[in-house]
Motif scaffolding. Structure first.
Motif, mmCIF file in Angstrom:
data_model
loop_
_atom_site.group_PDB
_atom_site.id
_atom_site.type_symbol
_atom_site.label_atom_id
_atom_site.label_comp_id
_atom_site.label_asym_id
_atom_site.label_seq_id
_atom_site.Cartn_x
_atom_site.Cartn_y
_atom_site.Cartn_z
ATOM 1 N N ILE A 106 0.865 -1.191 0.000
ATOM 2 C CA ILE A 106 0.000 0.000 0.000
ATOM 3 C C ILE A 106 0.895 1.233 0.000
ATOM 4 C CG2 ILE A 106 -1.795 1.275 1.209
ATOM 5 C CD1 ILE A 106 -2.722 -1.346 2.461
ATOM 6 N N VAL A 107 0.932 1.929 -1.113
ATOM 7 C CA VAL A 107 1.787 3.112 -1.257
ATOM 8 C C VAL A 107 0.894 4.353 -1.319
ATOM 9 C CG1 VAL A 107 3.548 4.254 -2.642
ATOM 10 C CG2 VAL A 107 3.536 1.761 -2.481
ATOM 11 N N TYR A 108 1.056 5.243 -0.358
ATOM 12 C CA TYR A 108 0.230 6.451 -0.300
ATOM 13 C C TYR A 108 0.806 7.591 -1.151
ATOM 14 C CZ TYR A 108 -1.801 4.090 3.764
ATOM 15 O OH TYR A 108 -2.412 3.189 4.592
ATOM 16 N N TRP A 109 2.117 7.627 -1.260
ATOM 17 C CA TRP A 109 2.767 8.793 -1.903
ATOM 18 C C TRP A 109 4.165 8.398 -2.327
ATOM 19 C CZ3 TRP A 109 7.184 11.572 -0.742
ATOM 20 C CH2 TRP A 109 7.317 12.840 -1.324
ATOM 21 N N ARG A 110 4.598 8.901 -3.517
ATOM 22 C CA ARG A 110 5.957 8.644 -4.020
ATOM 23 C C ARG A 110 6.576 9.966 -4.457
ATOM 24 N NH1 ARG A 110 6.010 5.649 -8.910
ATOM 25 N NH2 ARG A 110 7.984 4.646 -8.368
ATOM 26 N N SER A 111 7.779 10.237 -3.996
ATOM 27 C CA SER A 111 8.439 11.492 -4.400
ATOM 28 C C SER A 111 8.719 11.506 -5.892
ATOM 29 C CB SER A 111 9.752 11.671 -3.623
ATOM 30 O OG SER A 111 10.718 10.676 -3.995
ATOM 31 N N ILE A 112 8.937 10.334 -6.492
ATOM 32 C CA ILE A 112 9.275 10.273 -7.908
ATOM 33 C C ILE A 112 8.111 10.735 -8.785
ATOM 34 C CG2 ILE A 112 8.521 7.904 -8.424
ATOM 35 C CD1 ILE A 112 11.216 7.543 -9.894
ATOM 36 N N ASP A 113 6.877 10.670 -8.215
ATOM 37 C CA ASP A 113 5.707 11.157 -8.937
ATOM 38 C C ASP A 113 5.389 12.607 -8.617
ATOM 39 O OD1 ASP A 113 5.283 8.745 -10.253
ATOM 40 O OD2 ASP A 113 4.047 7.937 -8.636
ATOM 41 N N HIS A 114 6.232 13.243 -7.822
ATOM 42 C CA HIS A 114 6.110 14.672 -7.506
ATOM 43 C C HIS A 114 7.465 15.326 -7.770
ATOM 44 C CE1 HIS A 114 2.803 12.788 -5.291
ATOM 45 N NE2 HIS A 114 2.173 13.948 -5.388
ATOM 46 N N PRO A 115 7.912 15.327 -9.030
ATOM 47 C CA PRO A 115 9.271 15.803 -9.349
ATOM 48 C C PRO A 115 9.414 17.303 -9.113
ATOM 49 C CG PRO A 115 8.030 15.479 -11.372
ATOM 50 C CD PRO A 115 7.164 14.951 -10.247
ATOM 51 N N THR A 116 10.663 17.715 -8.922
ATOM 52 C CA THR A 116 10.967 19.148 -8.825
ATOM 53 C C THR A 116 11.629 19.587 -10.137
ATOM 54 O OG1 THR A 116 12.953 18.505 -7.573
ATOM 55 C CG2 THR A 116 11.046 19.248 -6.327
ATOM 56 N N ASN A 117 12.956 19.481 -10.218
ATOM 57 C CA ASN A 117 13.619 19.854 -11.481
ATOM 58 C C ASN A 117 14.166 18.647 -12.231
ATOM 59 O OD1 ASN A 117 15.775 19.265 -9.711
ATOM 60 N ND2 ASN A 117 17.144 20.640 -10.822
ATOM 61 N N THR A 118 14.019 17.439 -11.652
ATOM 62 C CA THR A 118 14.571 16.223 -12.257
ATOM 63 C C THR A 118 13.489 15.163 -12.384
ATOM 64 O OG1 THR A 118 16.737 16.672 -11.261
ATOM 65 C CG2 THR A 118 16.344 14.451 -12.069
ATOM 66 N N TRP A 119 13.439 14.538 -13.557
ATOM 67 C CA TRP A 119 12.493 13.461 -13.842
ATOM 68 C C TRP A 119 13.306 12.187 -14.023
ATOM 69 C CZ3 TRP A 119 9.731 13.097 -19.229
ATOM 70 C CH2 TRP A 119 8.824 12.032 -19.225
ATOM 71 N N LEU A 120 13.125 11.246 -13.093
ATOM 72 C CA LEU A 120 13.898 10.013 -13.099
ATOM 73 C C LEU A 120 13.154 8.896 -13.820
ATOM 74 C CD1 LEU A 120 15.222 9.975 -9.416
ATOM 75 C CD2 LEU A 120 16.537 10.448 -11.487
ATOM 76 N N PRO A 121 13.887 7.895 -14.318
ATOM 77 C CA PRO A 121 13.225 6.739 -14.930
ATOM 78 C C PRO A 121 12.228 6.108 -13.958
ATOM 79 C CG PRO A 121 15.590 6.667 -15.358
ATOM 80 C CD PRO A 121 15.362 7.778 -14.385
ATOM 81 N N GLY A 122 11.047 5.786 -14.464
ATOM 82 C CA GLY A 122 10.007 5.192 -13.624
ATOM 83 C C GLY A 122 9.036 6.192 -13.058
ATOM 84 N N GLY A 123 9.346 7.484 -13.129
ATOM 85 C CA GLY A 123 8.452 8.506 -12.611
ATOM 86 C C GLY A 123 7.462 8.994 -13.657
#
Length: 822
Positions: A142-159
């Motif tokens: 159960i994942v409530y929140w992921r930082s990778i889906d809330h990017p700032t200036n960098t978009w990583l693989p999988g986001g």
């Protein structure tokens, strides 16, 4: 007792550094950090190096960064709420289950994941993909929140980067304000909020200055470079609840990131551990000056200068410290106020004047004014104190009130012209006083000049009689020399020593008075006006690389067009390579020639302001210096020929065996056409013979067909030039054969880029076994196969290619995974 507490504190720090989890009982503060299980990413309090000064306290941010790449963050939590003392601030699980950043000294919340959870039974885990995940403590699925889906200036693989259609929330990239301040900048990249499948880069969420084009099922229509993304998997999801784009790496050992930098460009970069640097795969907009309002108010962008931004005449940087950190958004300010702004009514105060700025991109927000002439337009601007500039052209009079933004120097595109900038009178010299000074100086100096002339004339006359000197006019483009035609006739002995020639003209050897050897190319079929020709040549003259022949100067008189290059003592590659020479080039030399040529082409394709397609890569256009270093020649001719270039295509078909199939299929030509030609030339470097000259040895087999089959059989030594007696590195030979086969694939999307060719030959990328191109399988057994690339009609070619589309599609798809980091 003290050592015990010290060891206890140290053990607690090491314990925190060894885990990847934050829970309600183990908050993170001070120097504590958590590290992902594979030690790929670290989370903790971070301060930019550029922000550390002795005169002011540092700002700290909760950030995620690469564990093994110094000072490279990928995500920041409290970008707009920095803390000055991390020891009194903690990242912890709040009472509502959210991950929160608390300033304990002031009992206030600085940041939160802000999700509706309703339970404090949560934990935050740092993953090896760079994401900080907030999950249920008892059920990690159960994942409530992921930082990778809330990017700032960098978009990583999988986001994800997209739009939630239900909530209207957009996942987007926003750059740092400057290199020392991660607070949000003025630019942003996001999916069109109106529902189309294209991404926009915007300035202040209002002005769009780049778009990806809509998703066509395979790529974004205005991003053809995606077809060269051999290391990436791309996917665009569009359903009833959300639309987003996601990418992943085919090899998880490759470190890649997608960023929007402080200057408003988006970039895809790959980390090269050997050089400890990021290598850029792709960037948009291609030119930094295409970023809207990059240089702020009264700042102007220059494409061929660093830094890109400068203040226009009469203005200076508003905040110098920001400019030092590459933040130009504050723009510039006037050095001297306008006369109307000082409220001066003195009879001695001079009216404002106008400074002429030619060939600039005119600023936005122009207003029309009623004026019958340029003088009327000038008066209309002077009559309003808020008017800062005007222009007058065939469309009428236009004036600018308020700040001038989005200016660019040396601009020749749409929206360009001459801008008359309003300045205080003291900023410009008084023309009457200047004329008086000039006249006085001229009169006073005439007598001295006449005396000097009388003394030296005799010596000049005698020198002229002894030797006719080279007369060189003003330089053009900074370093290029504009030669007279008569001078070039003299230094080439009336064009008597011909070095070679081709479809675009002949080349002659010459020698300047200082004994510098030169090569003079006399062009045929170039009909631009002199001004246009000089502008084109000046652009080409700025392109310099160790593997590109250097342009020294030019001549443009009447219908005569000549280019002057540095002289290459070892001549062209074909003279050194093919049978007839007393000695054969060693394999090591051939491999370095292949690598150097690829580097030169890569510079033209990816490192110049505009992509330059050579269009005629062959041994005759690869020149060698005294150390056999290769230099690509004639790379500027495609640009010089301009609209007349299509007329030369018939001549170019005379270059048998190097032209890609798309040249005669009617489709648009890309840099991959050069890759095809390079592949054909690479086969000739390997064998030491023209591709079509092997028929007597193997019946009638076309050499690339023979090479592809032997490569699959594992018997590559037989492909090497017999004059080398097998003396060569087998690994390099195999690598070169694979590269050549990939380069001549029928489908251009299956061919590598020149940048990838360089990495393969340098050993940074592995390359898998290429398929045999269908055109070689179908026609390769005929000695006339070379005509497929040179003599058949375009209609016949189109039919042939259409019949092979299905099989080629599979080849291109499978081939995209064959170039991998070693």
């Amino acid at each position: 007792m003290a050592p015990f507490f010290f060891l206890l504190l140290l053990s607690q720090i090491l314990l925190c550094a060894a885990i990847d989890t934050i829970n309600s009982s183990t908050p993170l503060s001070g120097v504590q950090q958590i590290v992902s299980k594979g030690n790929k990413f670290t989370l903790g309090f971070y301060t930019p190096l550029q922000g550390k000064t002795t005169s002011s306290p540092s700002n700290y941010y909760i950030a995620i960064w690469y564990s093994n790449i110094q000072q490279t963050t990928v995500w920041t939590a409290n970008s707009d709420a920095p803390v000055t003392d991390p020891t009194t601030t903690a990242l912890t699980i709040g009472s509502d289950g959210n991950l929160v950043l608390l300033d304990q000294s002031k009992n206030r919340q600085l940041w939160s994941t802000n999700m509706s959870i309703g339970s404090n039974s949560t934990i935050a885990v740092l993953r090896d993909d760079g994401s900080l995940d907030l999950t249920d403590a008892t059920n990690p699925s159960i994942v409530y929140w992921r930082s990778i889906d809330h990017p700032t200036n960098t978009w990583l693989p999988g986001g994800k980067l997209g739009l939630n259609k239900t909530t209207g929330v957009s996942q987007r990239l926003v750059p740092w304000r400057n290199t020392a301040n991660p607070s949000p900048g003025l630019f942003s990249l996001e999916l069109d909020p109106n529902g189309s499948t294209q991404y926009f880069i915007q300035w202040k969420d209002s002005i769009t200055y780049w778009t990806s084009g809509p998703w066509n099922g395979n790529i974004f229509s205005l991003v053809p470079e995606m077809t060269a993304g051999y290391n990436y998997n791309f996917q665009f999801i569009d359903n009833g609840t959300e639309s987003y784009f996601i990418y992943s790496m085919k090899d998880n050992n490759i470190i890649s990131r997608f960023i929007i930098d402080v200057n408003g460009q988006i970039k895809q970069e790959t980390w090269v551990s050997f050089t400890q640097s990021w290598t850029m795969f792709w960037a948009q907009p291609r030119s930094q000056c295409e970023v809207y309002a990059l240089c702020g108010a009264y700042g102007s962008c220059k494409v061929d200068a660093l830094p890109f931004c400068t203040c226009i005449k009469g203005f200076t940087q508003k905040i110098q410290s920001d400019w030092d950190l590459q933040d130009y958004s504050g723009g510039c300010k006037r050095r001297v106020p306008l006369q109307c702004q000082t409220n001066s009514s003195s009879s001695q105060s001079q009216s404002d004047k106008f400074y002429s700025m030619e060939s600039v991109r005119l600023p936005d927000n122009a207003q029309t004014a009623v004026a019958a002439s340029s003088q009327d337009c000038r008066v209309a601007c002077l009559n309003s104190c808020s008017c800062n500039a005007y222009t007058y052209n065939s469309s009428g009079c236009f004036v600018w009130h308020g700040d001038l933004i989005n200016l660019q120097d040396q601009y020749s595109g749409n929206g360009g012209g001459t801008l008359f900038l309003r300045l205080a009178a003291s900023e410009l010299p008084d023309s009457k006083k200047s004329k008086t000074v000039i006249i006085g100086a001229v009169v006073g100096g005439v007598a001295a000049v006449l005396i000097v002339i009388a003394i030296v004339s005799y010596f000049i006359f005698q020198k002229y009689r002894r030797e006719r000197t080279l007369r060189i006019s003003k330089t053009a483009g900074g370093t290029l020399i504009a030669f007279r035609y008569s001078d070039l006739q003299h230094v080439t002995n009336n064009f008597s020593e011909r070095l070679g020639g081709g479809a675009f003209g002949s080349v002659f050897k010459g020698k300047l008075p200082d004994s510098t050897a030169i090569a003079v190319k006399r062009l045929d079929g170039v009909h631009q006006g002199e001004k246009q020709f000089r502008a084109e040549v000046s652009t080409i003259g700025t392109i310099q690389h160790v593997n590109l022949v250097r342009l020294l100067g030019f001549c443009s008189e009447g219908s005569r067009r000549l280019l002057v290059y540095e002289f290459m003592p070892e001549g062209s590659l074909d003279l050194q390579l093919f049978p007839g020479e007393k000695t054969a080039l060693s394999w090591a030399t051939r491999y370095q020639i292949a690598l150097g040529t690829a580097r030169g082409l890569n510079y033209l394709h990816e490192k110049c302001r505009d992509c330059i397609i050579h269009c005629d890569v062959k041994p005759e256009n690869i020149l060698l210096d005294e150390s056999f270093v290769p230099k690509v020649a004639d790379f500027g001719l495609a640009k010089l020929l301009g609209r007349d270039f299509s007329r030369v295509l018939t001549t170019m078909r005379g270059t048998r065996g190097y032209l890609a199939p798309e040249w005669i299929s009617g489709v648009a030509i890309t840099a991959k056409a050069d890759v095809f030609s390079y592949g054909m030339m690479l086969f000739e470097l390997i064998s030491g013979r023209r591709n079509s000259d092997h028929g007597e040895e193997r019946g009638s087999t076309f050499f690339p067909t023979f090479a592809a089959s032997k490569l699959h059989e594992g018997d590559v030594r037989i492909l090497m030039d017999p004059r080398l007696n097998g003396d060569g590195n087998v690994d390099e030979l195999t690598k070169a054969c694979k590269v050549a086969c990939w380069c001549i694939q029928d489908d251009e999307s299956a061919r590598p880029t020149t940048g990838q060719i360089v990495q393969i030959l340098e050993g940074f990328l592995d390359v898998n076994m290429p398929p045999v191109p269908r055109s070689l399988r179908v026609l390769g057994e005929s000695p006339d196969v070379i005509n497929f690339f040179s003599d058949i009609s375009s209609s016949q070619t189109s039919q042939t290619q259409n019949s092979t589309t299905t099989s080629q599609t599979h080849s291109a798809t499978s081939g995209s995974s064959h170039f991998q980091s070693s």
